[in-house]
Structures are given as C-alpha cells and as structure tokens.
Design an enzyme around this catalytic site. Structure first.
Site, PDB file in Angstrom:
ATOM      1  N   ASP A  29       2.090  34.859 -61.975  1.00  0.00           N
ATOM      2  CA  ASP A  29       3.622  34.520 -61.766  1.00  0.00           C
ATOM      3  C   ASP A  29       3.859  33.139 -61.404  1.00  0.00           C
ATOM      4  OD1 ASP A  29       6.252  36.700 -61.661  1.00  0.00           O
ATOM      5  OD2 ASP A  29       6.514  34.858 -60.820  1.00  0.00           O
ATOM      6  N   ASN A  84       9.799  46.515 -63.300  1.00  0.00           N
ATOM      7  CA  ASN A  84      11.354  46.349 -63.245  1.00  0.00           C
ATOM      8  C   ASN A  84      11.977  46.624 -64.519  1.00  0.00           C
ATOM      9  OD1 ASN A  84      11.102  45.439 -60.452  1.00  0.00           O
ATOM     10  ND2 ASN A  84      10.679  43.270 -61.081  1.00  0.00           N
ATOM     11  N   GLN A  91      14.705  43.283 -63.943  1.00  0.00           N
ATOM     12  CA  GLN A  91      14.304  42.812 -64.906  1.00  0.00           C
ATOM     13  C   GLN A  91      14.638  41.654 -65.461  1.00  0.00           C
ATOM     14  OE1 GLN A  91      13.807  45.465 -68.617  1.00  0.00           O
ATOM     15  NE2 GLN A  91      12.014  44.205 -69.271  1.00  0.00           N
ATOM     16  N   VAL A  93      12.924  39.216 -67.717  1.00  0.00           N
ATOM     17  CA  VAL A  93      12.361  38.836 -68.806  1.00  0.00           C
ATOM     18  C   VAL A  93      12.207  40.273 -69.689  1.00  0.00           C
ATOM     19  CG1 VAL A  93      10.050  37.974 -70.226  1.00  0.00           C
ATOM     20  CG2 VAL A  93      11.008  37.044 -67.949  1.00  0.00           C
ATOM     21  N   HIS A  97       6.360  44.316 -69.014  1.00  0.00           N
ATOM     22  CA  HIS A  97       5.422  43.681 -68.091  1.00  0.00           C
ATOM     23  C   HIS A  97       5.251  44.551 -66.662  1.00  0.00           C
ATOM     24  CE1 HIS A  97       9.053  41.689 -67.119  1.00  0.00           C
ATOM     25  NE2 HIS A  97       8.453  41.476 -65.838  1.00  0.00           N
ATOM     26  N   HIS A  99       4.092  43.809 -62.509  1.00  0.00           N
ATOM     27  CA  HIS A  99       3.641  42.942 -61.888  1.00  0.00           C
ATOM     28  C   HIS A  99       2.539  43.751 -60.676  1.00  0.00           C
ATOM     29  CE1 HIS A  99       7.645  40.673 -61.592  1.00  0.00           C
ATOM     30  NE2 HIS A  99       7.957  41.624 -62.314  1.00  0.00           N
TER      31      HIS A  99
HETATM   32  P1  5GP Z   1      11.049  40.397 -63.970  1.00  0.00           P
HETATM   33  O1  5GP Z   1      11.924  40.030 -63.284  1.00  0.00           O
HETATM   34  O2  5GP Z   1      11.528  40.503 -65.435  1.00  0.00           O
HETATM   35  O3  5GP Z   1      10.484  41.732 -63.592  1.00  0.00           O
HETATM   36  O4  5GP Z   1       9.596  39.555 -64.008  1.00  0.00           O
HETATM   37  C1  5GP Z   1       9.827  38.310 -64.688  1.00  0.00           C
HETATM   38  C2  5GP Z   1       8.686  37.456 -64.063  1.00  0.00           C
HETATM   39  O5  5GP Z   1       8.167  36.329 -64.546  1.00  0.00           O
HETATM   40  C3  5GP Z   1       9.188  36.912 -62.820  1.00  0.00           C
HETATM   41  O6  5GP Z   1       8.665  37.408 -61.673  1.00  0.00           O
HETATM   42  C4  5GP Z   1       9.084  35.466 -62.929  1.00  0.00           C
HETATM   43  O7  5GP Z   1       9.042  34.406 -61.809  1.00  0.00           O
HETATM   44  C5  5GP Z   1       8.012  35.101 -64.048  1.00  0.00           C
HETATM   45  N1  5GP Z   1       8.327  34.125 -64.817  1.00  0.00           N
HETATM   46  C6  5GP Z   1       9.295  33.394 -65.581  1.00  0.00           C
HETATM   47  N2  5GP Z   1       9.147  32.585 -66.418  1.00  0.00           N
HETATM   48  C7  5GP Z   1       7.760  32.481 -66.136  1.00  0.00           C
HETATM   49  C8  5GP Z   1       6.888  31.429 -66.573  1.00  0.00           C
HETATM   50  O8  5GP Z   1       7.130  30.507 -67.592  1.00  0.00           O
HETATM   51  N3  5GP Z   1       5.678  31.562 -66.460  1.00  0.00           N
HETATM   52  C9  5GP Z   1       5.111  32.308 -65.622  1.00  0.00           C
HETATM   53  N4  5GP Z   1       3.750  32.508 -65.239  1.00  0.00           N
HETATM   54  N5  5GP Z   1       5.921  33.559 -64.936  1.00  0.00           N
HETATM   55  C10 5GP Z   1       7.092  33.330 -65.115  1.00  0.00           C
END
Ligand code: 5GP
Length: 111
Positions: A29, A84, A91, A93, A97, A99
């Site tokens: 991340d 998430n 969430q 993205v 996925h 974590h």
């Molecule tokens: P969510 O909030 O959807 O559960 O998790 C998305 C995760 O993607 C977040 O923890 C965020 O830090 C990570 N993330 C967002 N943009 C990027 C990126 O460009 N590269 C990487 N490696 N992680 C990302």
C-alpha cells in the site's frame, strides 16, 4: 474505464509488487498503516464483495494472503485481513482487494 488497480496490474502505474500468480497481484500500500501492509487484488476487475461471484476469487485471495504472510515474516506473530466494502466500509478504490496488515499488534474494534 480501467481501475487504478488494473493500471497497476498492467504495469502502467508503478507499485512494489510482492507476489503475483495467474489470479491475483499483491503490492505494498502506498500509505501503509502497519509495518506490513499489502493489497491483494484479483486480476479480474470485480468492484467489491457485492459483485464477487459465488465461485469467484475468494480462494485465490486467501491462499495468496497465507503465502505472503509467510514471506513477510508475520505468519507466526499473526496478522489481519481486511476487506473494506462500500461507503460505510471505507472502500476508496472500486476494485475488490484485501488489505493484509501485520508487524504490530492490532486493536479492536477497528475505527
Ligand atoms: P480501500 O480504501 O479501497 O479499502 O483501499 C485502497 C487502498 O489503496 C488505500 O489503502 C490506499 O492507500 C491504496 N492506494 C491508493 N492509491 C494507491 C496507489 O497508487 N498505489 C498503491 N500501492 N496503493 C494505493
């Protein structure tokens, strides 16, 4: 429109990939919240758990998590696997996925 994670999987956006197989790609991340914070992403563009087919990528994600926990050295000390889902789940993205979090003691309940 390909998702951010599809662009990472395609190599269009750089990422620190720690594991990949024919089903999933896992990378660190960009904003880690634990010493080990790896995102495990199915290659297929599934929006989230709500749209995951019943015979979908569950097994592949969990198998990858177990393997990565071993290689990251947290299999013995323990870790947390988080999905998430949606707005209340936090969430950000819209591409399914998990974590994988470890390397420190987790608190409960999560924020
Ligand atoms: P969510 O909030 O959807 O559960 O998790 C998305 C995760 O993607 C977040 O923890 C965020 O830090 C990570 N993330 C967002 N943009 C990027 C990126 O460009 N590269 C990487 N490696 N992680 C990302």
């Amino acid at each position: 429109m390909p998702t951010l994670f599809s662009k990472i999987i395609a190599g269009e956006i750089p990422a620190d990939v720690v594991y990949q197989d024919e089903h999933v790609v896992a990378f660190r991340d960009i904003v880690p919240v634990a010493p080990v914070h790896v995102l495990i992403v199915p290659r297929s563009e599934i929006g989230g758990l709500a749209s995951l087919p019943e015979s979908g990528d569950h097994t592949h994600i969990l198998n990858a998590a177990k393997k990565i926990a071993e290689t990251e050295g947290i299999a013995e000390t323990g870790y947390r696997l988080v999905f998430n889902e949606g707005v209340d789940g936090g969430q950000t993205v819209p591409h399914l996925h998990a974590h994988l979090l470890g390397g420190r003691k987790m608190s409960w309940p999560p924020g």
